[in-house]
Scaffold this motif. Structure first.
Motif, short mmCIF file in Angstrom:
data_model
loop_
_atom_site.label_atom_id
_atom_site.label_comp_id
_atom_site.label_asym_id
_atom_site.label_seq_id
_atom_site.Cartn_x
_atom_site.Cartn_y
_atom_site.Cartn_z
N LEU A 196 51.38 34.93 -29.50
CA LEU A 196 50.70 33.66 -29.80
C LEU A 196 51.67 32.48 -29.72
O LEU A 196 51.30 31.40 -29.30
N ARG A 197 52.93 32.72 -30.13
CA ARG A 197 53.93 31.65 -30.03
C ARG A 197 54.17 31.28 -28.57
O ARG A 197 54.26 30.11 -28.23
N ARG A 198 54.25 32.30 -27.72
CA ARG A 198 54.49 32.05 -26.28
C ARG A 198 53.31 31.29 -25.67
O ARG A 198 53.48 30.36 -24.91
N ARG A 199 52.08 31.74 -26.01
CA ARG A 199 50.89 31.09 -25.44
C ARG A 199 50.81 29.64 -25.89
O ARG A 199 50.52 28.74 -25.11
N TRP A 200 51.08 29.42 -27.18
CA TRP A 200 51.07 28.06 -27.72
C TRP A 200 52.03 27.16 -26.92
O TRP A 200 51.67 26.08 -26.47
N ALA A 201 53.27 27.64 -26.76
CA ALA A 201 54.29 26.85 -26.08
C ALA A 201 53.87 26.56 -24.64
O ALA A 201 54.00 25.43 -24.15
N ALA A 202 53.33 27.58 -23.94
CA ALA A 202 52.95 27.40 -22.53
C ALA A 202 51.83 26.36 -22.41
O ALA A 202 51.90 25.45 -21.58
N VAL A 203 50.80 26.49 -23.25
CA VAL A 203 49.65 25.57 -23.18
C VAL A 203 50.07 24.15 -23.53
O VAL A 203 49.75 23.19 -22.82
N MET A 204 50.81 23.99 -24.62
CA MET A 204 51.17 22.64 -25.07
C MET A 204 52.17 21.98 -24.11
O MET A 204 52.06 20.80 -23.83
N ASP A 205 53.15 22.75 -23.61
CA ASP A 205 54.12 22.17 -22.69
C ASP A 205 53.44 21.71 -21.40
O ASP A 205 53.75 20.65 -20.87
N ALA A 206 52.49 22.53 -20.92
CA ALA A 206 51.79 22.16 -19.68
C ALA A 206 50.97 20.89 -19.90
O ALA A 206 50.96 19.98 -19.06
N LEU A 256 44.46 24.74 -30.90
CA LEU A 256 44.32 24.03 -32.17
C LEU A 256 43.26 24.69 -33.05
O LEU A 256 43.42 24.79 -34.27
N ALA A 257 42.17 25.16 -32.42
CA ALA A 257 41.12 25.86 -33.17
C ALA A 257 41.69 27.12 -33.81
O ALA A 257 41.35 27.48 -34.94
N GLY A 258 42.60 27.80 -33.09
CA GLY A 258 43.23 29.01 -33.62
C GLY A 258 44.17 28.67 -34.77
O GLY A 258 44.18 29.35 -35.80
N LEU A 259 44.94 27.61 -34.62
CA LEU A 259 45.88 27.21 -35.66
C LEU A 259 45.16 26.77 -36.93
O LEU A 259 45.47 27.23 -38.03
N TYR A 260 44.20 25.86 -36.77
CA TYR A 260 43.51 25.31 -37.95
C TYR A 260 42.36 26.20 -38.42
O TYR A 260 41.79 25.96 -39.47
N ARG A 261 42.01 27.21 -37.62
CA ARG A 261 40.89 28.11 -37.91
C ARG A 261 39.59 27.33 -38.12
O ARG A 261 38.83 27.58 -39.06
#
Ligand SMILES: [Zn+2]
Length: 267
Positions: A196-206, A256-261
């Motif tokens: 999840l950390r990797r996916r977060w970084a990839a999505v946000m950086d892009a 963001l939906a995953g982070l904030y639930r």
């Protein structure tokens, strides 16, 4: 030796009982009736609350009751700290916690400083060779890793007044606090595992790279400053213009939906 053992034992007992004691106190606060005067403040000052589903409105009121008791508010430059100030700020700060039944209420946050208007921050920037440049900057809000959030009351009211314009200084500064839960504000809030950390970084950086190349009507250009500001700015949009964000940047919305639930686009 016996004294040392006693100290250690007391420390262990305190570590085990404190969270339980804290949770019991919070449960008591959440169970108290929500004051009618506070309800009127929410109606007048935080229209976002009326747009929440009924159950989330109820939970938000519970969280506000804990937040207002636990977090010290300090008025600066003559700003009075009234229930209106406390409840208006707490309601918006607690929106970010709504996905958690028992949130930890920004554990690193020690105080909230409120100025009547934009405040001026003096910064010293070392330029090398012993030269320090002094910068004076007018700010609407600021979030510090040392446990402080600083807000302009004028900006708090302006941000709350229109819950659908995608601009909200309280959501912005408290997003920095969520980010800092991991120690630093780097646009990488806590995620439960490496995938999840990797996916977060990839999505946000892009998405950040995209914003730098092509300005957006939805995501403020300030978000292009760095990953921490990008996260704070898209949090404002996530809560205030969720459908637009889900349409324009569905992967960012999903993270963001995953982070904030939470799924604000359904509200
Ligand atoms: Zn910021």
């Amino acid at each position: 030796m016996l004294a040392l053992a006693t100290v250690v034992l007391l420390g262990v007992v305190a570590a085990v009982t404190k969270p339980r004691w804290t949770e019991r106190r919070r449960a008591r606060l959440r169970a108290e009736p929500f004051p009618a005067a506070w309800r009127r403040i929410l109606r007048r000052r935080v229209p976002a609350v009326a747009r929440l589903p009924g159950e989330l409105q109820r939970q938000l009121k519970c969280h506000i009751q804990v937040f207002v008791v636990e977090k010290p508010f300090i008025g600066c430059q003559g700003q009075a700290i009234t229930d209106e100030v406390r409840v208006t700020i707490a309601a918006q700060a607690c929106l970010l916690l709504l996905g958690h039944a028992r949130p930890d209420y920004y554990p690193r946050l020690r105080q909230i400083l409120v100025y009547p208007d934009a405040f001026v921050v003096q910064r010293e920037r070392p330029l090398g060779g012993g030269v320090v440049q002094e910068q004076r900057q007018a700010m609407a809000g600021e979030s510090w890793t040392r446990g402080q959030v600083i807000l302009s009351w004028t900006e708090v009211l302006a941000g709350a007044a229109d819950p659908a314009d995608g601009r909200n200084v309280v959501l912005h500064e408290f997003a920095h606090q969520v980010d800092q839960d991991t120690g630093v504000a780097d646009g990488r809030p806590w995620r439960p595992n490496a995938a999840l950390r990797r996916r977060w970084a990839a999505v946000m950086d892009a998405a950040l790279a995209r914003l730098r190349e092509q300005p957006s009507d939805l995501i403020d250009a300030y978000g292009a400053s760095d990953p921490a500001e990008f996260f704070a700015v898209v949090t404002e949009v996530f809560f205030e213009r969720p459908q637009a964000l889900a349409g324009e940047a569905p992967a960012v919305y999903r993270e963001l939906a995953g982070l904030y639930r939470l799924h604000p686009s359904d509200w």
